[in-house]
Scaffold this active site. Sequence first.
Site, PDB file in Angstrom:
ATOM      1  N   GLU A  24     -23.409  -0.545  -5.578  1.00 28.10           N
ATOM      2  CA  GLU A  24     -22.475  -1.453  -6.263  1.00 28.10           C
ATOM      3  C   GLU A  24     -21.057  -0.868  -6.272  1.00 28.10           C
ATOM      4  O   GLU A  24     -20.078  -1.578  -6.091  1.00 28.10           O
ATOM      5  CB  GLU A  24     -22.955  -1.722  -7.687  1.00 28.10           C
ATOM      6  N   GLU A  42     -32.930  -1.821  -8.252  1.00 25.35           N
ATOM      7  CA  GLU A  42     -33.040  -2.005  -9.706  1.00 25.35           C
ATOM      8  C   GLU A  42     -34.283  -2.787 -10.107  1.00 25.35           C
ATOM      9  O   GLU A  42     -34.920  -2.508 -11.125  1.00 25.35           O
ATOM     10  CB  GLU A  42     -31.796  -2.722 -10.246  1.00 25.35           C
TER      11      GLU A  42
HETATM   12  C1  3H9 Z   1     -28.711   1.158 -11.669  1.00 23.16           C
HETATM   13  O1  3H9 Z   1     -28.047   1.666 -10.818  1.00 23.16           O
HETATM   14  C2  3H9 Z   1     -28.236   0.120 -12.642  1.00 23.16           C
HETATM   15  C3  3H9 Z   1     -26.968  -0.570 -12.221  1.00 23.16           C
HETATM   16  O2  3H9 Z   1     -27.233  -1.644 -11.363  1.00 23.16           O
HETATM   17  C4  3H9 Z   1     -26.303  -1.200 -13.412  1.00 23.16           C
HETATM   18  C5  3H9 Z   1     -25.646  -0.338 -14.375  1.00 23.16           C
HETATM   19  C6  3H9 Z   1     -24.878  -1.102 -15.414  1.00 23.16           C
HETATM   20  N1  3H9 Z   1     -30.783   8.473 -12.610  1.00 23.16           N
HETATM   21  O3  3H9 Z   1     -36.630  11.059  -6.523  1.00 23.16           O
HETATM   22  P1  3H9 Z   1     -36.243  12.488  -6.440  1.00 23.16           P
HETATM   23  C7  3H9 Z   1     -33.534  12.299 -10.563  1.00 23.16           C
HETATM   24  S1  3H9 Z   1     -30.319   1.625 -11.905  1.00 23.16           S
HETATM   25  C8  3H9 Z   1     -31.223   9.609 -13.165  1.00 23.16           C
HETATM   26  O4  3H9 Z   1     -37.291  13.505  -6.646  1.00 23.16           O
HETATM   27  P2  3H9 Z   1     -35.655  12.165  -3.653  1.00 23.16           P
HETATM   28  C9  3H9 Z   1     -35.049  12.288 -10.480  1.00 23.16           C
HETATM   29  O5  3H9 Z   1     -35.612  11.905 -11.699  1.00 23.16           O
HETATM   30  C10 3H9 Z   1     -30.581   2.904 -10.757  1.00 23.16           C
HETATM   31  N2  3H9 Z   1     -31.970  10.519 -12.512  1.00 23.16           N
HETATM   32  O6  3H9 Z   1     -35.471  12.808  -5.083  1.00 23.16           O
HETATM   33  C11 3H9 Z   1     -35.332  13.725 -10.112  1.00 23.16           C
HETATM   34  O7  3H9 Z   1     -35.222  14.491 -11.292  1.00 23.16           O
HETATM   35  P3  3H9 Z   1     -36.130  15.780 -11.518  1.00 23.16           P
HETATM   36  C12 3H9 Z   1     -30.854   2.384  -9.411  1.00 23.16           C
HETATM   37  C13 3H9 Z   1     -32.261  10.268 -11.245  1.00 23.16           C
HETATM   38  O8  3H9 Z   1     -34.727  12.886  -2.782  1.00 23.16           O
HETATM   39  C14 3H9 Z   1     -34.181  14.083  -9.198  1.00 23.16           C
HETATM   40  O9  3H9 Z   1     -33.126  13.148  -9.524  1.00 23.16           O
HETATM   41  N3  3H9 Z   1     -31.235   3.456  -8.568  1.00 23.16           N
HETATM   42  C15 3H9 Z   1     -31.833   9.102 -10.599  1.00 23.16           C
HETATM   43  O10 3H9 Z   1     -37.105  12.071  -3.302  1.00 23.16           O
HETATM   44  C16 3H9 Z   1     -34.498  13.985  -7.737  1.00 23.16           C
HETATM   45  O11 3H9 Z   1     -35.057  12.702  -7.481  1.00 23.16           O
HETATM   46  C17 3H9 Z   1     -32.517   3.748  -8.326  1.00 23.16           C
HETATM   47  O12 3H9 Z   1     -33.408   3.108  -8.783  1.00 23.16           O
HETATM   48  C18 3H9 Z   1     -31.055   8.179 -11.340  1.00 23.16           C
HETATM   49  N4  3H9 Z   1     -30.597   7.034 -10.787  1.00 23.16           N
HETATM   50  O13 3H9 Z   1     -35.172  10.643  -3.799  1.00 23.16           O
HETATM   51  C19 3H9 Z   1     -32.757   4.939  -7.437  1.00 23.16           C
HETATM   52  N5  3H9 Z   1     -32.279   9.117  -9.317  1.00 23.16           N
HETATM   53  O14 3H9 Z   1     -35.758  16.720 -10.436  1.00 23.16           O
HETATM   54  C20 3H9 Z   1     -33.679   5.880  -8.108  1.00 23.16           C
HETATM   55  C21 3H9 Z   1     -32.969  10.273  -9.170  1.00 23.16           C
HETATM   56  O15 3H9 Z   1     -35.767  16.213 -12.880  1.00 23.16           O
HETATM   57  N6  3H9 Z   1     -33.842   7.090  -7.372  1.00 23.16           N
HETATM   58  N7  3H9 Z   1     -32.956  10.965 -10.322  1.00 23.16           N
HETATM   59  O16 3H9 Z   1     -37.560  15.269 -11.411  1.00 23.16           O
HETATM   60  C22 3H9 Z   1     -34.560   7.197  -6.243  1.00 23.16           C
HETATM   61  O17 3H9 Z   1     -35.099   6.250  -5.737  1.00 23.16           O
HETATM   62  C23 3H9 Z   1     -34.700   8.546  -5.622  1.00 23.16           C
HETATM   63  O18 3H9 Z   1     -34.481   9.495  -6.634  1.00 23.16           O
HETATM   64  C24 3H9 Z   1     -33.719   8.845  -4.480  1.00 23.16           C
HETATM   65  C25 3H9 Z   1     -33.851  10.337  -4.082  1.00 23.16           C
HETATM   66  C26 3H9 Z   1     -34.119   7.961  -3.294  1.00 23.16           C
HETATM   67  C27 3H9 Z   1     -32.290   8.567  -4.892  1.00 23.16           C
END
Ligand code: 3H9
Length: 702
Positions: free
Chosen positions: A109, A129
């Site tokens: 975004e 999301e």
């Molecule tokens: C959003 O954006 C809302 C908006 O539209 C509106 C706002 C108003 N936040 O998965 P990993 C942490 S909603 C906080 O093992 P990978 C994760 O918990 C968001 N923490 O790595 C982990 O922590 P820990 C939309 C996050 O390389 C560490 O980072 N976005 C977030 O296998 C490593 O993560 C999503 O839904 C976060 N957003 O994969 C994407 N993301 O080491 C969500 C990660 O303590 N994330 N962490 O266990 C993912 O899909 C994967 O983490 C990603 C990396 C593909 C990015």
Amino acid sequence: MTEVVHYEVRQHVAVVTLDNPPVNALSVGKGVLQGILDHVKAAEHDPDVRLILLIGAGRNFSGGADITEFGKPPVPGMATLRDVLAYLDTVTKPIAAAIAGPTMGGGLELALGAHWRCALTGAQIGLPEVKLGILPGAGGTQRLPRLIGVEAALPMIVGGDPVTTERALELGIVDDIVTGDLRAAAVAWAAKLVKDGRASVRRASAMAAALPDGVEADAFFAQARERVAKEWRGYPAPLECVACVEAAVKQPFAAGLRFERERFEHLVATDESRALRHAFFAERAAGKVDGLPDDTPVRSIRSVAVIGAGTMGGGIAMNFVNVGIPVKLVERAPDALQRGLATIAKNYAATVAKGRLAQDEMDRRMALLTPVDDIAQLGDVDLVVEAVFEEMEVKQAIFRALDAVAKPAAILATNTSTLDIDAIAAVTQRPGDVIGLHFFSPANVMKLLEIVRGARTAPDVIATAMKLAKTIRKVGVLVGVCDGFVGNRMVAAYFREAAFLLEEGASPQQVDRALEAFGFAMGPFRVGDLAGLDIGWAIRKRQAATRDPNERYAAAADRLCEAGRFGQKTGAGWYRYEPGRRDPIPDPEVDAIIVQTAAEAGIARREIGDAEIVERCVLQLVNVGAELLDEGVAQRASDIDIVYLFGYGFPRYRGGPMFHADLVGLPNVVAAMERYRASVGAWWTPAAGLARRAAEGGRFGG
Ligand code: 3H9
């Protein structure tokens, strides 16, 4: 406080760098968004700056909003993502974004708020999301359809799956692909935009969200709603996504943004979104082993042997060859070995026929399989997975033989689903190398892997198994030794309760319908018919001698088996099946058996409501889950949830049985159990840890 956003000007390009490892989450509290806002403002007013470039430090642009901040109060004085995007829309200089790695949700975004985008090959670009039960709440539902058209944007927003860099270029999400070092390449690209005079201000918010020519909006969205409602039963967010994209078409940008925000705020407060966010963090927590340091060494697994070429062994072998690890498939009888290989080939061929696997890739995988007829030939493999008949003596004999031939530091794993791993390890001279790898059937499809640590399993063997799960794309959950481990011990109580409900007055179809309406992929009796009722029957016959005669025992399943009704494979089980069709047909013969067994047990049948069915079956899962926590078999409640989400078709939007219990409230759970203890039977006694947490006002938590 470490600086989470950096700023420098190079070649008239103001480079604003997000630096919030590990994924550059757009945290409000840590000041990431405030930092972006401050630096973009500075750039807007710096006469030397001709273009503003947003970029991420590390391997990606941004993984989106910081999910840990959802549901928390606003941080005074700190900018939000919406503030940043609102400001970007007023900036008079061109803004570009350099996309790399996972660029998701709020991350995309933010990039959509720029006017130009380049991306490094290998990026994953999406709006996931919806998988967290929410929708893109910072303009994503309004800007993406305006930028790339409604037909392309809708599936990305509703489905949440990312696209590749190349696909993003085709769709028009990015303008150019860059290669090499991202920072150098992106700055050069941005400087060239300026130099070539291409760098105009092009705001997505000023564009119109277009439908394909000749497509009428109302009909398009009516169809989309129908499709989405069918595909996403139980999930509120996908339909809200459709509504927001419709707003992008029918309303001015500002009104669409307001609508999106309102729907976002509604969704983020739903139980479904809380459950899905719990599932996200639970999945990540499952990979962590309490007391095992992060730097625990792991053994390298470059070759594997699977003993047993039956359905299970074959499925297990496929997991390894799928990721390029060669497998020796072991079976003593040549015809069984050939049958096993033929089944694997048939499975792959079916995937090739569906167009989901290339023929040469199938050939490559098959070539990684080496048939072997003797354990003596396993002296060179790094890991052995035994997947033979569930009989202690048979398994012990195999482990004795393995102990004699396996090289030092080879990991010896058993796929047992019920037997005591310690008793298997005890016949070897190397119990530290022995571990359980409990795959779920079909092993090449099911994502769950229970990793069973024995009393003497070495820490590096555990660490290796946890890593291996990721390598073969499974969700590994570490559990301890007990009968049935986590998943099957819980499911036994669930099936038993379902069988009691039949005796008390329900029908198989009522129980299945009620649990499917709760969200289970399949009710217990349909599952039984699919898996085959003869397996449980064999186990019950073995256990008959040790069964407490005073304990309640539902006999209907045994009667079905005695009548040759083993489920789908015999055309009849809890239901009847017509040849070539899988849909279950209720069968009066089954009803008669149930009525008969209830009468023999002296149980008066009554009307049973769906709510009671769901409550009793699910609370049995919860109570056994609590016992497993008390006994230390599961490390944490969220691990139990992961077992149920990935192995047993528990609805993800309910977060798993333990999270569900937290939502219901543990005092309410205990009160319901006390009621059933009085009305149904003594097995409804709450587990100690459940009773304690309820009394203290606690939760199972993570
Ligand atoms: C959003 O954006 C809302 C908006 O539209 C509106 C706002 C108003 N936040 O998965 P990993 C942490 S909603 C906080 O093992 P990978 C994760 O918990 C968001 N923490 O790595 C982990 O922590 P820990 C939309 C996050 O390389 C560490 O980072 N976005 C977030 O296998 C490593 O993560 C999503 O839904 C976060 N957003 O994969 C994407 N993301 O080491 C969500 C990660 O303590 N994330 N962490 O266990 C993912 O899909 C994967 O983490 C990603 C990396 C593909 C990015």
